[in-house]
Design a protein around this motif. Structure first.
Motif, PDB file in Angstrom:
ATOM      1  N   LYS A   1     -34.377  -8.186  62.134  1.00 32.95           N
ATOM      2  CA  LYS A   1     -34.723  -9.573  62.457  1.00 32.95           C
ATOM      3  C   LYS A   1     -35.277  -9.688  63.864  1.00 32.95           C
ATOM      4  N   ALA A   2     -34.692  -8.937  64.793  1.00 30.90           N
ATOM      5  CA  ALA A   2     -35.143  -9.009  66.182  1.00 30.90           C
ATOM      6  C   ALA A   2     -36.538  -8.413  66.356  1.00 30.90           C
ATOM      7  N   THR A   3     -36.836  -7.356  65.606  1.00 34.37           N
ATOM      8  CA  THR A   3     -38.123  -6.694  65.787  1.00 34.37           C
ATOM      9  C   THR A   3     -39.234  -7.299  64.933  1.00 34.37           C
ATOM     10  N   GLU A   4     -38.885  -7.955  63.835  1.00 33.35           N
ATOM     11  CA  GLU A   4     -39.917  -8.577  62.997  1.00 33.35           C
ATOM     12  C   GLU A   4     -40.598  -9.743  63.697  1.00 33.35           C
ATOM     13  N   LYS A   5     -39.869 -10.407  64.574  1.00 37.19           N
ATOM     14  CA  LYS A   5     -40.430 -11.560  65.278  1.00 37.19           C
ATOM     15  C   LYS A   5     -41.535 -11.153  66.238  1.00 37.19           C
ATOM     16  N   ARG A   6     -41.491  -9.932  66.711  1.00 40.08           N
ATOM     17  CA  ARG A   6     -42.459  -9.445  67.688  1.00 40.08           C
ATOM     18  C   ARG A   6     -43.279  -8.328  67.051  1.00 40.08           C
ATOM     19  N   LYS A   7     -44.543  -8.518  66.949  1.00 40.35           N
ATOM     20  CA  LYS A   7     -45.397  -7.525  66.295  1.00 40.35           C
ATOM     21  C   LYS A   7     -45.822  -6.409  67.249  1.00 40.35           C
ATOM     22  N   VAL A   8     -45.825  -6.700  68.555  1.00 40.01           N
ATOM     23  CA  VAL A   8     -46.261  -5.713  69.532  1.00 40.01           C
ATOM     24  C   VAL A   8     -45.212  -5.613  70.633  1.00 40.01           C
ATOM     25  N   PHE A   9     -44.838  -4.386  70.960  1.00 40.52           N
ATOM     26  CA  PHE A   9     -43.932  -4.130  72.080  1.00 40.52           C
ATOM     27  C   PHE A   9     -44.726  -3.398  73.156  1.00 40.52           C
TER      28      PHE A   9
ATOM     29  N   THR B   1     -43.673  -1.854  75.982  1.00 41.10           N
ATOM     30  CA  THR B   1     -43.098  -0.587  76.435  1.00 41.10           C
ATOM     31  C   THR B   1     -41.878  -0.242  75.594  1.00 41.10           C
ATOM     32  N   ASN B   2     -41.478   1.018  75.655  1.00 40.43           N
ATOM     33  CA  ASN B   2     -40.256   1.433  74.970  1.00 40.43           C
ATOM     34  C   ASN B   2     -39.038   0.754  75.574  1.00 40.43           C
ATOM     35  N   ALA B   3     -39.076   0.561  76.892  1.00 41.68           N
ATOM     36  CA  ALA B   3     -37.944  -0.094  77.560  1.00 41.68           C
ATOM     37  C   ALA B   3     -37.780  -1.525  77.051  1.00 41.68           C
ATOM     38  N   PHE B   4     -38.879  -2.218  76.828  1.00 37.90           N
ATOM     39  CA  PHE B   4     -38.819  -3.581  76.311  1.00 37.90           C
ATOM     40  C   PHE B   4     -38.245  -3.583  74.889  1.00 37.90           C
ATOM     41  N   THR B   5     -38.654  -2.616  74.081  1.00 35.22           N
ATOM     42  CA  THR B   5     -38.135  -2.497  72.718  1.00 35.22           C
ATOM     43  C   THR B   5     -36.628  -2.282  72.734  1.00 35.22           C
ATOM     44  N   LYS B   6     -36.165  -1.382  73.587  1.00 30.35           N
ATOM     45  CA  LYS B   6     -34.728  -1.116  73.697  1.00 30.35           C
ATOM     46  C   LYS B   6     -33.975  -2.357  74.156  1.00 30.35           C
ATOM     47  N   LYS B   7     -34.567  -3.099  75.071  1.00 30.10           N
ATOM     48  CA  LYS B   7     -33.912  -4.307  75.578  1.00 30.10           C
ATOM     49  C   LYS B   7     -33.787  -5.357  74.476  1.00 30.10           C
ATOM     50  N   VAL B   8     -34.825  -5.538  73.678  1.00 29.85           N
ATOM     51  CA  VAL B   8     -34.785  -6.501  72.581  1.00 29.85           C
ATOM     52  C   VAL B   8     -33.684  -6.123  71.590  1.00 29.85           C
ATOM     53  N   ILE B   9     -33.608  -4.843  71.243  1.00 26.48           N
ATOM     54  CA  ILE B   9     -32.582  -4.385  70.303  1.00 26.48           C
ATOM     55  C   ILE B   9     -31.192  -4.549  70.903  1.00 26.48           C
ATOM     56  N   TYR B  10     -31.030  -4.176  72.164  1.00 22.11           N
ATOM     57  CA  TYR B  10     -29.731  -4.317  72.835  1.00 22.11           C
ATOM     58  C   TYR B  10     -29.280  -5.781  72.846  1.00 22.11           C
ATOM     59  N   LEU B  11     -30.184  -6.678  73.209  1.00 27.82           N
ATOM     60  CA  LEU B  11     -29.823  -8.097  73.271  1.00 27.82           C
ATOM     61  C   LEU B  11     -29.499  -8.657  71.885  1.00 27.82           C
ATOM     62  N   ALA B  12     -30.199  -8.187  70.867  1.00 28.22           N
ATOM     63  CA  ALA B  12     -29.906  -8.637  69.502  1.00 28.22           C
ATOM     64  C   ALA B  12     -28.506  -8.186  69.082  1.00 28.22           C
ATOM     65  N   ILE B  13     -28.144  -6.954  69.403  1.00 26.10           N
ATOM     66  CA  ILE B  13     -26.807  -6.446  69.078  1.00 26.10           C
ATOM     67  C   ILE B  13     -25.750  -7.197  69.878  1.00 26.10           C
ATOM     68  N   LEU B  14     -26.024  -7.440  71.138  1.00 24.58           N
ATOM     69  CA  LEU B  14     -25.096  -8.182  71.974  1.00 24.58           C
ATOM     70  C   LEU B  14     -24.875  -9.582  71.418  1.00 24.58           C
ATOM     71  N   HIS B  15     -25.949 -10.254  71.051  1.00 23.84           N
ATOM     72  CA  HIS B  15     -25.856 -11.604  70.494  1.00 23.84           C
ATOM     73  C   HIS B  15     -25.071 -11.598  69.174  1.00 23.84           C
ATOM     74  N   ALA B  16     -25.315 -10.611  68.330  1.00 22.61           N
ATOM     75  CA  ALA B  16     -24.597 -10.518  67.053  1.00 22.61           C
ATOM     76  C   ALA B  16     -23.110 -10.279  67.290  1.00 22.61           C
ATOM     77  N   SER B  17     -22.779  -9.479  68.284  1.00 23.52           N
ATOM     78  CA  SER B  17     -21.371  -9.211  68.596  1.00 23.52           C
ATOM     79  C   SER B  17     -20.677 -10.461  69.106  1.00 23.52           C
TER      80      SER B  17
END
Length: 75
Positions: free
Chosen positions: A36-44, A46-62
């Motif tokens: 869900k977090a990555t489908e909203k964004r079609k282009v990342f 940097t890799n660091a930005f991708t990791k941050k989006v995933i981390y924040l999505a997991i944090l929010h879900a927790s």
């Protein structure tokens, strides 16, 4: 009441299999959160930005009660 007891006995699952099922459900939940977090964004950019989006999505879900501690993820 007897049929309820028969049903409980019929669907009993050994502990190891039950743990595998619960772990699989947790992993699938995590996959949904990341998807869900990555489908909203079609282009990342940097890799660091991708990791941050995933981390924040997991944090929010927790924070929202979707506990991911069973598989060792503690944001």
């Amino acid at each position: 009441a007897a049929s309820l007891e028969e049903l409980k006995h019929a669907i009993q699952v050994p502990g190891g299999i039950r743990t595998a099922i619960y772990t699989n459900n947790t992993i699938e939940s995590l996959n949904i959160v990341i998807r869900k977090a990555t489908e909203k964004r079609k282009v990342f950019l940097t890799n660091a930005f991708t990791k941050k989006v995933i981390y924040l999505a997991i944090l929010h879900a927790s924070e929202n009660g979707r506990c991911l501690k069973e598989i060792g993820i503690r944001p």
